[in-house]
Design a protein around this motif. Sequence first.
Motif, PDB file in Angstrom:
ATOM      1  N   GLY A   1       0.684  -1.244  -0.041  1.00  0.00           N
ATOM      2  CA  GLY A   1       0.056  -0.086  -0.141  1.00  0.00           C
ATOM      3  C   GLY A   1       0.803   1.180   0.022  1.00  0.00           C
ATOM      4  O   GLY A   1       0.128   2.445   0.086  1.00  0.00           O
ATOM      5  N   MET A   2       2.212   1.455  -0.137  1.00  0.00           N
ATOM      6  CA  MET A   2       2.821   2.523   0.090  1.00  0.00           C
ATOM      7  C   MET A   2       2.680   3.238  -1.112  1.00  0.00           C
ATOM      8  O   MET A   2       2.598   2.850  -2.473  1.00  0.00           O
ATOM      9  N   PRO A   3       2.426   4.516  -1.174  1.00  0.00           N
ATOM     10  CA  PRO A   3       2.535   5.292  -2.235  1.00  0.00           C
ATOM     11  C   PRO A   3       3.882   5.634  -3.061  1.00  0.00           C
ATOM     12  O   PRO A   3       5.037   4.968  -2.500  1.00  0.00           O
ATOM     13  N   LYS A   4       3.629   5.784  -4.243  1.00  0.00           N
ATOM     14  CA  LYS A   4       4.861   5.524  -5.233  1.00  0.00           C
ATOM     15  C   LYS A   4       6.171   6.386  -4.715  1.00  0.00           C
ATOM     16  O   LYS A   4       7.433   5.940  -4.894  1.00  0.00           O
ATOM     17  N   PHE A   5       5.840   7.456  -4.312  1.00  0.00           N
ATOM     18  CA  PHE A   5       6.915   8.319  -3.593  1.00  0.00           C
ATOM     19  C   PHE A   5       7.820   7.731  -2.405  1.00  0.00           C
ATOM     20  O   PHE A   5       8.982   7.770  -2.533  1.00  0.00           O
ATOM     21  N   ILE A   6       6.960   7.115  -1.727  1.00  0.00           N
ATOM     22  CA  ILE A   6       7.821   6.471  -0.378  1.00  0.00           C
ATOM     23  C   ILE A   6       8.084   5.052  -1.040  1.00  0.00           C
ATOM     24  O   ILE A   6       9.119   4.613  -0.685  1.00  0.00           O
TER      25      ILE A   6
END
Length: 385
Positions: free
Chosen positions: A188-193
């Motif tokens: 579920g991590m955002p792409k930036f993270i």
Amino acid sequence: MSTKANWNYPTAIKFGAGRIAELPEALKTAGISKPLLVTDAGLVNLPVTQKTLALLKAAGVEAGVFADVKPNPISANVEAGIAVLRAGGYDGVIAFGGGSGLDTGKVIAFMAGQTRPMWDFEDVGDWWTRADPKGIFPIVAVPTTAGTGSEVGRAGVITDETTHTKKVIFHPLMMPKVVIADPELTVGMPKFITVGTGMDALAHCLEAYCAPGYHPLADGIAVEGIRLVFENLPKVYLDPNDIEARGHMMSAAAMGATAFQKGLGAIHALSHPVGALYDTHHGMTNAVFMPYVLAVNRSAIEQRIARLAAYLGLSPSFEAFQHAVLALRVRLDVPHTLRQFNVDDSKRDLIGEMAIVDPTAGGNPIELTKARALDIFDRALNGWV
């Protein structure tokens, strides 16, 4: 991902998809009956955390939660967590999340039974021997990102908010007793993270490999970690649900933290003050600095980098690897300059002063003088590779 494995290097690691289900058993192994789950404010209400708490409840485990943790954790976060741990009668910590949750959880467990101030245990000389080992609470670590590798580390990075300085708190017993490394938790991590944490893992492996000194064990781990990042970070960037690639990235993160026992260098020495002064994402800041540090260190690492390039299937040259780093950053939308993070040159001199006294500066392949640190900063600010 069908692969599952149990590793005892450098601590007990339960690796594989779905292994979060083994958290209650891991707590028993660590001797924890009433854990305090420490995570960050952005993660605490997300499904990955709430499902974990429900899993514990279903197993009859009474767990508390502490989530007053900033992305770049400060000493006040640690002090508040210690107060919650003591008041609730908790007997151990679940360090849960990315670097901020993992580091803060570990330092809370370390400091809970100490009487001296936290900064007395900074990673300087043998300061760690000042601690009372009987006052260190057991830790189970559950990473939800694939970057810092803090789950297999013996230290935590905390910012001293009075001086805006990142400091490393160290003790051998801060190593978690058990790690649950479940790649499904990172989906579920955002792409930036995803990118920032993945590039953090790459920076750890690369700087460990380039650090001077004889440590072939660390070198071997670092080289394979670099390969895993180059092959798998673009995959998870394009398909966040690629569990196999997520698993390889989680391995690379742990490998980076294992390898950097050998040392880090100017990437981190500059990233730490920039992050402390401008509150930038640590891993993404490392990603910006990476090619500029490589260029400045070239004279000392050229042959070593050529061997690395050959292992990665590139032309065996420094230029080929440098080009591959730049190309990887473009594929992952990594900013090319610090200015894209709203960093300016107003604190340039201070950053140079802070970089040369950072604990990681001594691991750079060539001496990190203030002039050299400022040269790297100027290159990263303006995009001069």
